[in-house]
Scaffold this motif. Structure first.
Motif, mmCIF file in Angstrom:
data_model
loop_
_atom_site.group_PDB
_atom_site.id
_atom_site.type_symbol
_atom_site.label_atom_id
_atom_site.label_comp_id
_atom_site.label_asym_id
_atom_site.label_seq_id
_atom_site.Cartn_x
_atom_site.Cartn_y
_atom_site.Cartn_z
ATOM 1 N N HIS A 180 0.853 -1.185 0.000
ATOM 2 C CA HIS A 180 0.000 0.000 0.000
ATOM 3 C C HIS A 180 0.890 1.235 0.000
ATOM 4 N N THR A 181 0.289 2.402 -0.285
ATOM 5 C CA THR A 181 1.067 3.640 -0.274
ATOM 6 C C THR A 181 1.074 4.312 1.092
ATOM 7 N N PRO B 245 -8.284 -6.419 -8.150
ATOM 8 C CA PRO B 245 -6.838 -6.241 -8.364
ATOM 9 C C PRO B 245 -6.249 -5.265 -7.349
ATOM 10 N N LEU B 246 -5.044 -5.575 -6.856
ATOM 11 C CA LEU B 246 -4.402 -4.747 -5.838
ATOM 12 C C LEU B 246 -4.234 -3.293 -6.272
ATOM 13 N N PRO B 247 -3.798 -3.008 -7.519
ATOM 14 C CA PRO B 247 -3.682 -1.594 -7.923
ATOM 15 C C PRO B 247 -5.003 -0.832 -7.828
ATOM 16 N N ALA C 235 -8.335 3.531 -2.343
ATOM 17 C CA ALA C 235 -8.030 3.987 -0.987
ATOM 18 C C ALA C 235 -7.409 5.377 -0.990
ATOM 19 N N ASN C 236 -6.522 5.643 -1.944
ATOM 20 C CA ASN C 236 -5.870 6.954 -2.013
ATOM 21 C C ASN C 236 -6.841 8.049 -2.440
ATOM 22 N N VAL C 237 -7.676 7.749 -3.426
ATOM 23 C CA VAL C 237 -8.666 8.739 -3.861
ATOM 24 C C VAL C 237 -9.659 9.025 -2.739
ATOM 25 N N ASN C 238 -10.097 7.964 -2.050
ATOM 26 C CA ASN C 238 -11.037 8.136 -0.947
ATOM 27 C C ASN C 238 -10.452 8.988 0.165
ATOM 28 N N LEU C 239 -9.144 8.853 0.374
ATOM 29 C CA LEU C 239 -8.465 9.634 1.407
ATOM 30 C C LEU C 239 -8.523 11.132 1.125
ATOM 31 N N LEU C 240 -8.551 11.498 -0.156
ATOM 32 C CA LEU C 240 -8.498 12.912 -0.536
ATOM 33 C C LEU C 240 -9.853 13.506 -0.905
ATOM 34 N N VAL C 241 -10.862 12.650 -1.100
ATOM 35 C CA VAL C 241 -12.170 13.158 -1.533
ATOM 36 C C VAL C 241 -12.770 14.096 -0.492
#
Length: 249
Positions: free
Chosen positions: A113-114, A206-208, A214-220
């Protein structure tokens, strides 16, 4: 999205602080939301960006678990409500990093994950992580359910008041405001619930795709809140336009 979130929330804090007429309970809560959004995005996004920009792929153990951490009103009542909201957040979230940090980690130290998302981290533990997993699932479902019930009760009272308004124009404005708030709440709860569910049945996704979601949701949320609560709030919008025009003059 991160730039919009930072600029938008800082702008709201600046305008409310500078404009004396906005020193009211509604705008205090708006500032709390802005501070929360700034803390959420800034605790994670810079480290995420450093992975792609500088190939900085390591994070300290402690820093990783830090990332796992949303009547007539008077100033006194606002302060008490604010304290209750903060304590509620700590009481709900704090057990997650506490339990996770106690597991023995003897597997790989590579997180797929990032940022340090809870399930991605505890999955690396060499122990029975069911208590941590069960608690996380309970938080994922129970908190939105309780919040949803309380929100429904609140909006029932709000709708009763709206129908008593004297003119159709006043009702239309009130419905517009309520609709905007409900859209903001939907943007907060639905994607987060979806991402949490997908994380647990990740073998079907798929993992990507999971990482991107998850990253987009974090910034929405940090990006939308200044637009929904700031731009659509007449007092803040008028004050921002006044500041911009004054600087140009």
């Amino acid at each position: 999205m991160y730039i919009v979130a930072i600029l938008g929330n800082i702008t709201i804090l600046y305008i409310v602080k500078r404009e004396q007429s906005l020193h009211e309970p509604m705008y205090y809560f708006l500032c709390m939301l802005a501070v929360t959004d700034l803390a959420l995005s800034t605790s994670i996004v810079p480290k995420t960006l450093s992975i792609f920009w500088f190939n900085s792929r390591e994070i300290a153990f402690g820093a990783c678990f830090t990332q796992l951490h949303s009547t007539i009103l008077t100033n006194s009542i606002v302060a008490k409500i604010s304290l209750a909201v903060v304590l509620r957040g700590f009481m709900i979230i704090l057990p997650i990093p506490i339990m996770g940090s106690r597991w023995p980690y003897c597997k790989t130290n590579i997180i797929p994950h990032t940022y340090c998302k809870h399930f991605s981290v505890v999955s690396l533990a060499c122990a029975d992580i069911r208590p941590s997993s069960y608690y996380s699932v309970c938080v994922t479902f129970i908190v939105p359910s309780v919040d949803g019930f309380l929100i429904a009760v609140s909006y029932t009272q709000i709708l009763r008041t709206i129908f008593r308004l004297p003119t159709n124009d006043a009702r239309f404005k009130a419905f517009g405001t309520c609709g905007t708030h409900l859209c903001a709440l939907s943007a907060l709860y639905i994607p987060d619930l979806f991402v949490s569910l997908m994380q647990r049945i990740g073998s079907y996704v798929p993992l990507p795709v999971l990482i991107l979601m998850a990253n987009v949701n974090l910034l929405v949320h940090p990006m939308l809140h200044p637009i929904i609560y700031g731009v659509r709030t007449k007092q803040i919008r008028d004050r921002l336009l006044w500041i911009v025009t004054q600087k140009r003059a």
